[in-house]
Design an enzyme around this catalytic site. Structure first.
Site, PDB file in Angstrom:
ATOM      1  CB  CYS A 170       0.225  14.649   1.394  1.00  0.00           C
ATOM      2  SG  CYS A 170       0.112  13.416   0.076  1.00  0.00           S
ATOM      3  CB  CYS A 220      -3.819   9.670   5.081  1.00  0.00           C
ATOM      4  SG  CYS A 220      -2.047   9.908   5.334  1.00  0.00           S
ATOM      5  CB  CYS A 247      -5.918   9.530   1.436  1.00  0.00           C
ATOM      6  SG  CYS A 247      -5.010   9.212  -0.094  1.00  0.00           S
ATOM      7  CB  SER A 251      -1.959   3.513  -1.341  1.00  0.00           C
ATOM      8  OG  SER A 251      -0.665   3.582  -0.780  1.00  0.00           O
ATOM      9  CG  LEU A 252      -6.170  -1.047  -5.289  1.00  0.00           C
ATOM     10  CD1 LEU A 252      -5.989  -0.160  -6.505  1.00  0.00           C
ATOM     11  CD2 LEU A 252      -6.059  -2.528  -5.678  1.00  0.00           C
ATOM     12  CB  CYS A 279       0.556   3.081   7.660  1.00  0.00           C
ATOM     13  SG  CYS A 279       1.693   1.862   7.094  1.00  0.00           S
ATOM     14  CB  SER A 320       4.510   3.604  -1.227  1.00  0.00           C
ATOM     15  OG  SER A 320       3.127   3.420  -1.002  1.00  0.00           O
ATOM     16  CB  CYS A 327       9.255   4.672   6.775  1.00  0.00           C
ATOM     17  SG  CYS A 327       7.707   5.334   6.152  1.00  0.00           S
ATOM     18  CD  GLU A 349       6.068  13.245  12.403  1.00  0.00           C
ATOM     19  OE1 GLU A 349       5.927  13.745  13.519  1.00  0.00           O
ATOM     20  OE2 GLU A 349       5.195  12.531  11.877  1.00  0.00           O
ATOM     21  CG  ASN A 353      -2.046   2.577  12.201  1.00  0.00           C
ATOM     22  OD1 ASN A 353      -1.999   1.706  13.053  1.00  0.00           O
ATOM     23  ND2 ASN A 353      -1.345   2.533  11.088  1.00  0.00           N
TER      24      ASN A 353
HETATM   25  N1  SAH Z   1       1.402   8.816  -0.825  1.00  0.00           N
HETATM   26  C1  SAH Z   1       2.040   7.523  -0.907  1.00  0.00           C
HETATM   27  C2  SAH Z   1       3.044   7.333   0.194  1.00  0.00           C
HETATM   28  C3  SAH Z   1       2.449   7.246   1.585  1.00  0.00           C
HETATM   29  S1  SAH Z   1       2.519   5.616   2.090  1.00  0.00           S
HETATM   30  C4  SAH Z   1       0.988   6.448  -0.903  1.00  0.00           C
HETATM   31  O1  SAH Z   1      -0.174   6.761  -0.686  1.00  0.00           O
HETATM   32  O2  SAH Z   1       1.288   5.301  -1.186  1.00  0.00           O
HETATM   33  C5  SAH Z   1       1.506   5.551   3.467  1.00  0.00           C
HETATM   34  C6  SAH Z   1       0.641   4.312   3.424  1.00  0.00           C
HETATM   35  O3  SAH Z   1      -0.191   4.285   4.595  1.00  0.00           O
HETATM   36  C7  SAH Z   1      -0.296   4.319   2.243  1.00  0.00           C
HETATM   37  O4  SAH Z   1      -0.483   3.021   1.772  1.00  0.00           O
HETATM   38  C8  SAH Z   1      -1.575   4.835   2.862  1.00  0.00           C
HETATM   39  O5  SAH Z   1      -2.696   4.512   2.112  1.00  0.00           O
HETATM   40  C9  SAH Z   1      -1.549   4.174   4.202  1.00  0.00           C
HETATM   41  N2  SAH Z   1      -2.351   4.861   5.220  1.00  0.00           N
HETATM   42  C10 SAH Z   1      -2.712   6.149   5.238  1.00  0.00           C
HETATM   43  N3  SAH Z   1      -3.425   6.428   6.342  1.00  0.00           N
HETATM   44  C11 SAH Z   1      -3.489   5.268   7.048  1.00  0.00           C
HETATM   45  C12 SAH Z   1      -4.067   4.901   8.291  1.00  0.00           C
HETATM   46  N4  SAH Z   1      -4.720   5.800   9.026  1.00  0.00           N
HETATM   47  N5  SAH Z   1      -3.949   3.627   8.706  1.00  0.00           N
HETATM   48  C13 SAH Z   1      -3.253   2.729   7.969  1.00  0.00           C
HETATM   49  N6  SAH Z   1      -2.692   3.007   6.789  1.00  0.00           N
HETATM   50  C14 SAH Z   1      -2.814   4.268   6.324  1.00  0.00           C
END
Ligand code: SAH
Length: 346
Positions: A114, A121, A118, A220-221, A339, A197, A107, A94, A296
């Site tokens: 992936c 996610c 995480c 993504s910290l 996200c 990212s 985006c 997507e 989300n």
């Molecule tokens: N793998 C990379 C690229 C994905 S970016 C990364 O982690 O940076 C997607 C962003 O959305 C990341 O910052 C991730 O941590 C965040 N994310 C993942 N699940 C989410 C959720 N349920 N709600 C809000 N942000 C989320």
């Protein structure tokens, strides 16, 4: 038996030129075809009207042009557009178009599924996985650029690698795609308008600094405390924060480019004063800003958005320490385009 034809876009410009020379044509023909393939993003040899019919037939006999197809397109009430994109082997990824007053951001995805895990996610829950090829990343950008022109009368202005996948786990292909996107033989976009990212792979952050890729970096910290971070992002057990910190210091020394930390605040996970203090401390190592992303929900409620008070505490403490912090509201939630929601639901 039919031999599988090669994807012509896996060839470099040099290789394409060599191919024509080897077939008794001029090297220049390679330039012409290359232009069709990349800057004109053509998906059919038939389009290539400045090369002869015979040449087109010869190309048809030797190559295929693998390309994506926008399978379904959904438009959110806030103007966000989500494309479900079908790859040549029928897998789906997507990508999302995010319009604001002043810009249009694409985006894009870098992997099917992936590599990482995480817990919060939706993409991490998809099983199948392969890396996207450079042309598959490039095509997503072209598709969104066309939609931007069609629906918003302006070209795409920015790209974020925040779709499905971990871009730094598909480093060579992501870099090749960026090369095409930024090259004048491709889309000619400035690398400063591209953000990669990452969940934070220290070795690859250093490599990207060494390779002098002029893109922006977001990390993504989500927590600046090792125990908490490895609980919500299990892979990070192998990448302790001190290694991440060191790689970010290296990145900044080499690029002088500020880092953006993405950070979601969850109830009971990172909404304590101790968590805030740890982030403030981490932010002092390297020039940065913080995007506090709205959560989300993707499931049963193991993760819940923290209270406004908790988020306000983050903002207050960060600002007190001269660190820019912004709350990022999600876009396209009604079509699962926000996200962490990309999971091929449609
Ligand atoms: N793998 C990379 C690229 C994905 S970016 C990364 O982690 O940076 C997607 C962003 O959305 C990341 O910052 C991730 O941590 C965040 N994310 C993942 N699940 C989410 C959720 N349920 N709600 C809000 N942000 C989320």
């Amino acid at each position: 038996m039919e031999i599988e034809k090669k994807d012509i876009r896996s060839l470099t410009k040099e290789q394409l030129r060599d191919f024509f020379v080897a077939n008794g044509d001029k090297a220049f023909r390679g330039n012409q075809v290359y232009e069709w393939l990349w800057s004109k993003a053509s998906h059919s040899f038939e389009d290539m009207t400045n090369v002869s019919k015979e040449t087109r037939a010869m190309l048809e006999n030797n190559f295929v042009i693998n390309h994506i197809k926008v399978d379904t397109m959904q438009r959110s009430e806030d103007g966000t557009v989500k494309n479900a994109v079908r790859l040549h082997d029928d897998l789906i990824v997507e990508s999302v178009l995010i319009p604001t007053q002043t810009r249009t951001t694409a985006c894009v995805s870098s992997q099917v599924g992936c590599s990482l895990d995480c817990n919060f996610c939706a993409t991490a829950r998809l099983k199948r996985m392969r890396n996207l090829n450079p042309d598959e990343i490039y095509d997503q950008v072209v598709a969104i650029d066309r939609e931007s022109r069609l629906y918003y009368n302006r070209p795409l202005s920015n790209i974020v690698f925040m779709g499905m996948g971990e871009p730094l786990m598909n480093y060579p292909n992501v870099m090749k795609a960026i090369d095409k996107i930024t090259s004048n033989e491709g889309l000619g976009m400035s690398p400063k308008r591209i953000t990669v990212s990452t969940s934070g792979i220290p070795k690859m952050i250093k490599k990207m600094a060494d390779d002098e890729v002029k893109v922006k970096l977001a990390v993504s910290l989500h927590s600046a405390i090792d125990e908490v971070r490895s609980q919500i992002m299990p892979f990070s057990e192998n990448f302790p924060l001190k290694d991440l910190r060191e790689s970010l210091e290296y990145w900044y020394r080499k690029t002088k480019s500020k880092i953006t930390y993405e950070y979601v605040v969850w109830k009971g996970i990172n909404d304590s004063k101790q968590a805030v203090d740890a982030l403030v401390k981490f932010c002092k190592y390297v020039p940065c800003k913080v995007n506090l992303i709205e959560y989300n929900p993707i499931d049963d409620g193991e993760f819940q958005q923290a209270s406004d008070e908790a988020i306000n505490l983050y903002i207050k403490e960060l600002e007190k320490n001269n660190i820019v912090a912004k709350v990022r509201r999600s876009r396209g939630k009604d079509i699962d385009a926000a996200c962490g929601q990309l999971a091929n639901k449609s």
